[in-house]
Motif scaffolding. Structure first.
Motif, PDB file in Angstrom:
ATOM      1  N   ARG A 139       0.832  -1.201   0.000  1.00 55.09           N
ATOM      2  CA  ARG A 139       0.000   0.000   0.000  1.00 55.09           C
ATOM      3  C   ARG A 139       0.872   1.258   0.000  1.00 55.09           C
ATOM      4  NH1 ARG A 139      -4.272   0.089   4.586  1.00 55.09           N
ATOM      5  NH2 ARG A 139      -4.822  -1.774   3.443  1.00 55.09           N
ATOM      6  N   ARG A 140       1.961   1.221   0.749  1.00 64.29           N
ATOM      7  CA  ARG A 140       2.860   2.371   0.812  1.00 64.29           C
ATOM      8  C   ARG A 140       3.457   2.650  -0.563  1.00 64.29           C
ATOM      9  NH1 ARG A 140       7.142   1.599   5.053  1.00 64.29           N
ATOM     10  NH2 ARG A 140       5.411   2.144   6.404  1.00 64.29           N
ATOM     11  N   GLU A 141       3.886   1.603  -1.282  1.00 62.97           N
ATOM     12  CA  GLU A 141       4.467   1.797  -2.612  1.00 62.97           C
ATOM     13  C   GLU A 141       3.429   2.335  -3.596  1.00 62.97           C
ATOM     14  OE1 GLU A 141       6.101  -1.958  -3.606  1.00 62.97           O
ATOM     15  OE2 GLU A 141       7.904  -1.674  -2.391  1.00 62.97           O
ATOM     16  N   ARG A 142       2.192   1.829  -3.510  1.00 62.10           N
ATOM     17  CA  ARG A 142       1.135   2.348  -4.389  1.00 62.10           C
ATOM     18  C   ARG A 142       0.861   3.816  -4.088  1.00 62.10           C
ATOM     19  NH1 ARG A 142      -1.687  -2.701  -3.241  1.00 62.10           N
ATOM     20  NH2 ARG A 142      -2.854  -1.513  -1.705  1.00 62.10           N
ATOM     21  N   HIS A 143       0.884   4.173  -2.802  1.00 66.92           N
ATOM     22  CA  HIS A 143       0.647   5.553  -2.397  1.00 66.92           C
ATOM     23  C   HIS A 143       1.763   6.462  -2.920  1.00 66.92           C
ATOM     24  CE1 HIS A 143      -1.230   8.676  -0.041  1.00 66.92           C
ATOM     25  NE2 HIS A 143      -0.080   8.959   0.575  1.00 66.92           N
ATOM     26  N   GLN A 157       6.721  -0.459 -10.064  1.00 70.79           N
ATOM     27  CA  GLN A 157       8.090  -0.049  -9.814  1.00 70.79           C
ATOM     28  C   GLN A 157       8.080   1.135  -8.859  1.00 70.79           C
ATOM     29  OE1 GLN A 157      10.680  -1.720 -10.960  1.00 70.79           O
ATOM     30  NE2 GLN A 157       9.273  -3.110 -11.949  1.00 70.79           N
ATOM     31  N   PRO A 158       9.011   1.182  -7.924  1.00 72.06           N
ATOM     32  CA  PRO A 158       9.060   2.320  -7.016  1.00 72.06           C
ATOM     33  C   PRO A 158       9.444   3.591  -7.764  1.00 72.06           C
ATOM     34  CG  PRO A 158      10.930   0.895  -6.662  1.00 72.06           C
ATOM     35  CD  PRO A 158      10.016   0.194  -7.634  1.00 72.06           C
ATOM     36  N   GLY A 159       9.012   4.724  -7.228  1.00 74.18           N
ATOM     37  CA  GLY A 159       9.294   6.016  -7.846  1.00 74.18           C
ATOM     38  C   GLY A 159      10.762   6.361  -7.733  1.00 74.18           C
ATOM     39  N   PRO A 160      11.181   7.497  -8.318  1.00 74.39           N
ATOM     40  CA  PRO A 160      12.587   7.867  -8.302  1.00 74.39           C
ATOM     41  C   PRO A 160      13.095   8.226  -6.911  1.00 74.39           C
ATOM     42  CG  PRO A 160      11.258   9.579  -9.364  1.00 74.39           C
ATOM     43  CD  PRO A 160      10.367   8.412  -9.105  1.00 74.39           C
ATOM     44  N   ALA A 161      12.224   8.604  -5.989  1.00 76.35           N
ATOM     45  CA  ALA A 161      12.663   8.993  -4.657  1.00 76.35           C
ATOM     46  C   ALA A 161      12.750   7.804  -3.711  1.00 76.35           C
ATOM     47  CB  ALA A 161      11.710  10.041  -4.085  1.00 76.35           C
ATOM     48  N   ALA A 162      12.513   6.606  -4.206  1.00 70.03           N
ATOM     49  CA  ALA A 162      12.526   5.426  -3.333  1.00 70.03           C
ATOM     50  C   ALA A 162      13.936   5.166  -2.849  1.00 70.03           C
ATOM     51  CB  ALA A 162      12.005   4.204  -4.071  1.00 70.03           C
ATOM     52  N   GLY A 163      14.058   4.883  -1.557  1.00 75.42           N
ATOM     53  CA  GLY A 163      15.356   4.554  -1.006  1.00 75.42           C
ATOM     54  C   GLY A 163      16.149   5.776  -0.563  1.00 75.42           C
ATOM     55  N   THR A 164      15.598   6.977  -0.667  1.00 70.33           N
ATOM     56  CA  THR A 164      16.302   8.173  -0.228  1.00 70.33           C
ATOM     57  C   THR A 164      15.719   8.649   1.083  1.00 70.33           C
ATOM     58  OG1 THR A 164      14.806   9.648  -1.397  1.00 70.33           O
ATOM     59  CG2 THR A 164      16.713   8.851  -2.630  1.00 70.33           C
ATOM     60  N   ALA A 165      16.373   9.625   1.687  1.00 70.04           N
ATOM     61  CA  ALA A 165      15.881  10.177   2.951  1.00 70.04           C
ATOM     62  C   ALA A 165      14.546  10.871   2.732  1.00 70.04           C
ATOM     63  CB  ALA A 165      16.904  11.148   3.531  1.00 70.04           C
ATOM     64  N   GLN A 166      14.377  11.479   1.563  1.00 71.69           N
ATOM     65  CA  GLN A 166      13.120  12.157   1.276  1.00 71.69           C
ATOM     66  C   GLN A 166      11.980  11.158   1.227  1.00 71.69           C
ATOM     67  OE1 GLN A 166      13.000  14.041  -2.526  1.00 71.69           O
ATOM     68  NE2 GLN A 166      11.072  15.093  -2.137  1.00 71.69           N
ATOM     69  N   SER A 167      12.228   9.971   0.682  1.00 73.98           N
ATOM     70  CA  SER A 167      11.201   8.943   0.613  1.00 73.98           C
ATOM     71  C   SER A 167      10.757   8.529   1.997  1.00 73.98           C
ATOM     72  CB  SER A 167      11.727   7.726  -0.153  1.00 73.98           C
ATOM     73  OG  SER A 167      10.807   6.682  -0.085  1.00 73.98           O
ATOM     74  N   GLY A 168      11.717   8.398   2.941  1.00 73.85           N
ATOM     75  CA  GLY A 168      11.357   8.036   4.317  1.00 73.85           C
ATOM     76  C   GLY A 168      10.498   9.108   4.951  1.00 73.85           C
ATOM     77  N   ALA A 169      10.813  10.395   4.662  1.00 74.78           N
ATOM     78  CA  ALA A 169      10.021  11.480   5.230  1.00 74.78           C
ATOM     79  C   ALA A 169       8.622  11.485   4.643  1.00 74.78           C
ATOM     80  CB  ALA A 169      10.710  12.813   4.963  1.00 74.78           C
ATOM     81  N   VAL A 170       8.500  11.208   3.334  1.00 79.16           N
ATOM     82  CA  VAL A 170       7.185  11.177   2.704  1.00 79.16           C
ATOM     83  C   VAL A 170       6.352  10.048   3.262  1.00 79.16           C
ATOM     84  CG1 VAL A 170       6.008  10.780   0.514  1.00 79.16           C
ATOM     85  CG2 VAL A 170       7.972  12.286   0.596  1.00 79.16           C
ATOM     86  N   SER A 171       6.932   8.845   3.378  1.00 81.09           N
ATOM     87  CA  SER A 171       6.155   7.710   3.898  1.00 81.09           C
ATOM     88  C   SER A 171       5.835   7.912   5.366  1.00 81.09           C
ATOM     89  CB  SER A 171       6.884   6.402   3.668  1.00 81.09           C
ATOM     90  OG  SER A 171       8.089   6.406   4.400  1.00 81.09           O
ATOM     91  N   GLY A 172       6.717   8.623   6.113  1.00 79.38           N
ATOM     92  CA  GLY A 172       6.441   8.889   7.530  1.00 79.38           C
ATOM     93  C   GLY A 172       5.254   9.806   7.692  1.00 79.38           C
ATOM     94  N   THR A 173       5.130  10.820   6.819  1.00 84.18           N
ATOM     95  CA  THR A 173       3.978  11.703   6.920  1.00 84.18           C
ATOM     96  C   THR A 173       2.720  11.010   6.451  1.00 84.18           C
ATOM     97  OG1 THR A 173       4.471  12.626   4.740  1.00 84.18           O
ATOM     98  CG2 THR A 173       5.332  13.819   6.672  1.00 84.18           C
ATOM     99  N   ALA A 174       2.862  10.083   5.502  1.00 79.94           N
ATOM    100  CA  ALA A 174       1.681   9.343   5.055  1.00 79.94           C
ATOM    101  C   ALA A 174       1.174   8.433   6.175  1.00 79.94           C
ATOM    102  CB  ALA A 174       2.009   8.517   3.820  1.00 79.94           C
ATOM    103  N   GLN A 175       2.098   7.856   6.938  1.00 81.59           N
ATOM    104  CA  GLN A 175       1.665   7.003   8.053  1.00 81.59           C
ATOM    105  C   GLN A 175       1.020   7.839   9.138  1.00 81.59           C
ATOM    106  OE1 GLN A 175       5.129   4.906   9.251  1.00 81.59           O
ATOM    107  NE2 GLN A 175       4.903   3.313   7.686  1.00 81.59           N
ATOM    108  N   ALA A 176       1.542   9.038   9.382  1.00 81.74           N
ATOM    109  CA  ALA A 176       0.966   9.892  10.414  1.00 81.74           C
ATOM    110  C   ALA A 176      -0.424  10.358   9.998  1.00 81.74           C
ATOM    111  CB  ALA A 176       1.873  11.096  10.654  1.00 81.74           C
TER     112      ALA A 176
END
Length: 175
Positions: free
Chosen positions: A133-137, A154-173
């Motif tokens: 679900r996170r990857e689809r989001h 396929q994961p987006g271009p920001a996958a695996g970067t610090a920015q990706s972690g921040a984006v997924s963290g805000t999506a979880q919040a």
């Protein structure tokens, strides 16, 4: 610049041997377990008279149903196109051995047959790997941005970067 491959990644089908391709091209373990369940029940039918709990309907059905289980298991292995019919029939026959064949081979054969049939029923050929679900989001967010295109699955271009972690963290919040 090749790094170590991630663990759990299946090697391409081209480099696998013929038996491995054959196993993965059909509901192998479902057919195997259904066949073993029928064989186990047939084996317990040959037990001594002191061990036999229930012979069944004149003894014919006691040998017929497990023989059909073995046959259905082999048909699943060698003709997987009709797996749905074979698996439904396998469950019904496995359940029928409770009354006809020593309580379904002392429950062992019955359980092997039912589990093998259920595994066969649930097997799907050529299914794409699941996308979380996170990857689809993240893919949906990347698709909304102008100038970025990603392939489905396929994961987006920001996958695996610090920015990706921040984006997924805000999506979880937000959830």
């Amino acid at each position: 610049m090749e790094g170590p491959e991630p663990q759990g990644v299946q090697e391409p089908v081209v480099t696998q041997d013929a038996f491995t391709r054959w196993v993965y091209g059909r509901p192998f373990f479902g057919g195997l377990w259904l066949t073993l369940g029928g064989a186990w029940i047939l084996l317990t039918m040959k037990a001594s008279v002191k061990v036999v709990l229930h012979v069944g309907m004149q003894g014919v059905a006691g040998y017929l149903l497990p023989t059909l289980m073995v046959l259905l298991g082999l048909l699943i292995l060698f003709s997987p196109d009709q797996r749905l019919f074979y698996s439904i029939t396998g469950v019904l026959i496995s359940m029928g051995t409770w009354a006809t064949s020593n309580l379904g081979g002392f429950m062992v054969g019955l359980l092997l047959g039912v589990v093998g049939s259920v595994l066969t029923f649930g097997w799907l050929p050529d299914q794409d790997p699941r996308v979380s679900r996170r990857e689809r989001h993240e893919q949906a967010r990347e698709a909304e941005r102008p100038g970025t295109e990603t392939e489905p699955g396929q994961p987006g271009p920001a996958a695996g970067t610090a920015q990706s972690g921040a984006v997924s963290g805000t999506a979880q919040a937000a959830q």
